[in-house]
Structures are given as C-alpha cells and as structure tokens.
Motif scaffolding. Structure first.
Motif, mmCIF file in Angstrom:
data_model
loop_
_atom_site.group_PDB
_atom_site.id
_atom_site.type_symbol
_atom_site.label_atom_id
_atom_site.label_comp_id
_atom_site.label_asym_id
_atom_site.label_seq_id
_atom_site.Cartn_x
_atom_site.Cartn_y
_atom_site.Cartn_z
ATOM 1 N N PHE A 386 -10.430 2.239 -0.928
ATOM 2 C CA PHE A 386 -9.678 2.124 -2.180
ATOM 3 C C PHE A 386 -8.300 1.535 -1.932
ATOM 4 C CE2 PHE A 386 -6.385 4.105 -4.821
ATOM 5 C CZ PHE A 386 -6.736 3.599 -6.070
ATOM 6 N N TRP A 387 -7.592 2.043 -0.921
ATOM 7 C CA TRP A 387 -6.238 1.563 -0.661
ATOM 8 C C TRP A 387 -6.251 0.119 -0.165
ATOM 9 C CZ3 TRP A 387 -2.608 3.916 -2.967
ATOM 10 C CH2 TRP A 387 -2.649 5.287 -3.167
ATOM 11 N N ILE A 388 -7.240 -0.252 0.631
ATOM 12 C CA ILE A 388 -7.322 -1.639 1.086
ATOM 13 C C ILE A 388 -7.556 -2.566 -0.099
ATOM 14 C CG2 ILE A 388 -8.713 -3.265 2.421
ATOM 15 C CD1 ILE A 388 -9.108 -1.127 4.503
ATOM 16 N N THR A 389 -8.445 -2.171 -1.018
ATOM 17 C CA THR A 389 -8.695 -2.984 -2.203
ATOM 18 C C THR A 389 -7.435 -3.120 -3.056
ATOM 19 O OG1 THR A 389 -11.003 -2.242 -2.228
ATOM 20 C CG2 THR A 389 -10.134 -3.220 -4.254
ATOM 21 N N ALA A 390 -6.720 -2.014 -3.228
ATOM 22 C CA ALA A 390 -5.484 -2.058 -4.020
ATOM 23 C C ALA A 390 -4.441 -2.962 -3.369
ATOM 24 C CB ALA A 390 -4.935 -0.639 -4.190
ATOM 25 N N GLN A 391 -4.329 -2.902 -2.043
ATOM 26 C CA GLN A 391 -3.366 -3.748 -1.350
ATOM 27 C C GLN A 391 -3.723 -5.227 -1.490
ATOM 28 O OE1 GLN A 391 -3.230 -2.321 2.663
ATOM 29 N NE2 GLN A 391 -2.203 -0.411 2.118
ATOM 30 N N VAL A 392 -5.013 -5.551 -1.416
ATOM 31 C CA VAL A 392 -5.442 -6.945 -1.565
ATOM 32 C C VAL A 392 -5.127 -7.448 -2.966
ATOM 33 C CG1 VAL A 392 -7.463 -8.457 -1.628
ATOM 34 C CG2 VAL A 392 -7.205 -6.808 0.222
ATOM 35 N N ILE A 393 -5.368 -6.604 -3.973
ATOM 36 C CA ILE A 393 -5.077 -7.009 -5.351
ATOM 37 C C ILE A 393 -3.587 -7.254 -5.548
ATOM 38 C CG2 ILE A 393 -5.106 -6.240 -7.750
ATOM 39 C CD1 ILE A 393 -7.709 -4.786 -7.145
#
Length: 412
Positions: A386-393
C-alpha cells in the motif's frame, strides 16, 4: 486550532521511564499562528494605498508600531532561545559522551557472525529492580531508533493503553519482525533478588494502563527474574530462544546501586549455562555456553532446524533480517524456527515453493519438506504494498506537475 487542542489527549510514545508521552500541541499552534499571519498579510495588502490617501497621523504611527512589533517578536524569540541555552536549563539539554563501545568484542563478533546472536544487558537500580534490554549489533544506536515503531506498543492512544511488549516493561520484543533493524529488541523488568518476580508497574498509573504481555515478553520477564535471583537452571536454552549469545551487566550510573550490581554479578556467576568471559569497559560479560555442561544451550543461532521432538538438528547461517540457506534432508514435520515473534510478514520459499507458516510457542516457524532444498527467508511488512503504491502515485503526480508547459496566447 483543533489539532492543538486535541493533541495532548493522544498518546504517541513512551519515555525512557515508561511513562506515556502525549502529542505535542506545538504543530497545531504553529499552523493556527500561520493562518493568523496569512490573514494579517492578506488584510495588510491595501494598507499602503490607505495611508497614501491620508495625511500623516495616527494611522501611520499605528502601522509603524505594528511593523516594529512584528520584527521585534522574531528577534525576541531568538534571544530567548540563546538565553535559555546559557542558563541552568542548558545543563539538562547538553549531550554527554557515551561509552565508545556499548557491547564487548565477543558480543560484536557473535552479532556479525552466522549466529546473529544478541546481547542481553542487565542493569539494576538502588532498589534492586533489574531491567533487561536485548540488543542487536553494537547496542542502542540513535540512527536505528524509530518513534513510529516504538509507538506501536500503544494499543489505544486515546485511552493510553500500553502493551508491555514494547515500552515501560518491554520495549520492542524478544525478536519481533518489526524491530529486526533496531537494536533495542526487548526490555523486561524483574523484581529484586529477594522478592518474587512480577511485571513492572506503569510509572505513570494515572496516564497509562498496561495491557497483558504476550508470550515472548512474559517469558523474557520470567527468565530475567530467575537470572537476577540465581535460580535459572535452564538459562542456556531460555536465552537461546531469544537469540541471546552474550549476557552483559554494564557499569552502574548510580553509585547507590553498586551493592545490588555486585549481587547480580554473583547470581550470574552461579548460573549454569553461563561462562564468564571477563570485565571490560562495557561491563561484566558472560557467554551462553553451547557445550555439554549443565544448563548449556543446544544452539544460539537465530535460525535452526528442529525435529518433531524439539531437538535441534541443524543450525543455519542468517543475515540481519532474511537468509539464503540450504536445508538438509531429514524427516517430515520438521520446523525451521526463527528467534522472532510470529508475524505474517515472514515468508519462506524452499526450491521456489512457498513453505507453510507455523509457530513454536511465540516463535515464527515454517514446515520443511523432507527432501530439504535451497531456502530463501524474507520479511515484508504487511502494509508495504500500500505504501509503495501511494509513494508511486505521489511521485508521479509531482513529476507531472513539474513538467513545463507552453502558455496559451491570449486572444483579444
């Protein structure tokens, strides 16, 4: 303003004494002040135009005084900070030099070897209360501490409920996955040698409520009490379950605790399974025995293979977090056991196939196939995707906003 008013009612961390630390209202206060300043600047935009329409008088004087007051407030804040640091309170803010080495050479050697053994540091105060801290690597390091990780022990921030697995009684754990990269892995408290073993009371009973310790914390606390009272007859295996290879009694910072410290050292000298190495600048050092003597541990390795009857059949090399090892052939229903708490973030693959998670008491374990094979152990926090996806966004949005675009020509 609401953030400033609500912050003191939320528990965010624990201090070294184990008392609950409430959130700092300064952030909300600063934001509220920033809003007031922005509103003042927005309203002051038309002041020069108003002043030019009137002759010199009280309006000009008031504007000048307010401007001088705003500039003086910044200077006064800086001056107050300078005066404070030079006053008596600076004595409490000054940094004191620490020991060059928290852990002795034998502890650093074991921590960097294939065993990845930890150090159990025992300190005692003048009342005879013993505190045990389980260190990884070179001991407590500032750059390896995390307020967010330590705050996980607060199970209910609004009710100030604290779990002893990581705070006043137990900071971190006897090997929690979340503390794999930190040094302070476990803290427990034991009663004085002449008293019965009991869990530590919350230092600020009005501000915190302690939840019941989990199995790992309770086991380490009981073992600490037995060691301090000199009644631990199976200390080797008990310490090995938490990955301990070295026991250390650091120098006492309290002169009134010297006698209690001497009693603790004598109790450890008489404990089967501990072999005294000597005394260094770091303190008095014992090594957990792994030979055939009474009370010795079967293995102090962080990663072991255990047969169905619980016997250690192989000790495997490990890295600070994961490992890549070769599993020997053996019987079915064997377990690969870690000196870590059960956590869904641990994953093991043997020859590319996902191993079935299991547990041995509070320890994380995996069922091994009879044929053995090449195994890869890793840990990934459950919320990491979840945090990796949020950082990419967020990164993609920032990059998109940073792309220069041609301005449109206005057509009159």
């Amino acid at each position: 303003l609401g953030l400033a008013l609500g912050a003191p009612h939320v528990a965010v961390a624990l201090d070294p004494a184990g008392a609950v630390v409430r959130a700092w209202p300064g952030v909300g206060t600063s934001l509220a002040l920033l809003g007031v300043l922005l509103a003042a600047l927005a309203g002051a935009d038309g002041i020069p135009h108003v002043l030019t329409r009137h002759q010199f008088g009280w309006r000009h004087i008031s504007a000048g005084l307010l401007t001088a007051l705003a500039a003086a407030s910044a200077l006064l804040a800086a001056g107050a900070w300078v005066v404070t640091t030079r006053a008596d309170i600076a004595e409490f803010q000054a940094l004191a030099p620490a020991l060059e080495e928290y852990t002795p050479a034998v502890a650093r050697e074991l921590a960097g070897s294939q065993e990845r053994a930890r150090t159990l540091a025992l300190t005692v105060d003048s009342d005879g209360a013993v505190t045990a801290s389980l260190w990884r690597g070179d001991g407590p390091q500032l750059h390896l501490t995390s307020t967010a990780a330590e705050a996980r022990v607060i199970t209910d921030p609004l009710a100030f409920v604290v779990s002893p697995t990581g705070g006043a009684g137990f900071t971190g754990d006897g090997g929690s996955a979340g503390d794999t990269t930190t040094n302070d892995a476990a803290t427990s408290a034991a009663a004085a040698p002449e008293a019965a073993a009991s869990g530590p009371a919350a230092p600020d009973a009005a501000a915190s409520a302690a939840a019941a310790p989990d199995a790992a914390a309770a086991e380490l606390g009981a073992l600490t009490a037995q060691l301090s009272m000199g009644v631990a007859r199976t200390a080797g295996d008990g310490l090995a379950a938490h990955g301990v290879g070295v026991v250390l009694v650091p120098p006492s910072a309290d002169p009134g605790a010297d006698m209690r410290r001497g009693e603790l050292v004598a109790a450890l000298d008489a404990t089967p399974g501990l072999a005294r190495v000597g005394e260094t600048e770091s303190g008095v050092v014992w090594r957990v025995s792994t030979d055939e003597r009474e009370g010795a541990a079967a293995s102090i390795h962080r990663l072991t293979v255990r047969e169905p009857d619980g016997r250690v059949s192989a000790s495997l090399p490990a890295e600070p977090i994961g490992a890549r090892v070769t599993i020997p052939e053996g019987a079915s229903n064997r377990l690969l056991v870690l000196t870590e708490r059960v956590d869904e973030g641990w994953q093991l693959e043997v020859d590319g196939a996902r191993a079935v998670p299991a547990q041995r008491g509070w320890q994380q374990a995996f069922l091994l196939p009879p044929g053995g094979g090449e195994a890869a152990l890793s840990y990934a926090p459950p919320g990491r995707p979840f945090w990796i996806t949020a950082q990419v966004i967020v990164l993609g949005a920032a990059a998109l906003l940073a792309v220069p675009v041609r301005r449109r020509q206005e057509v009159e």
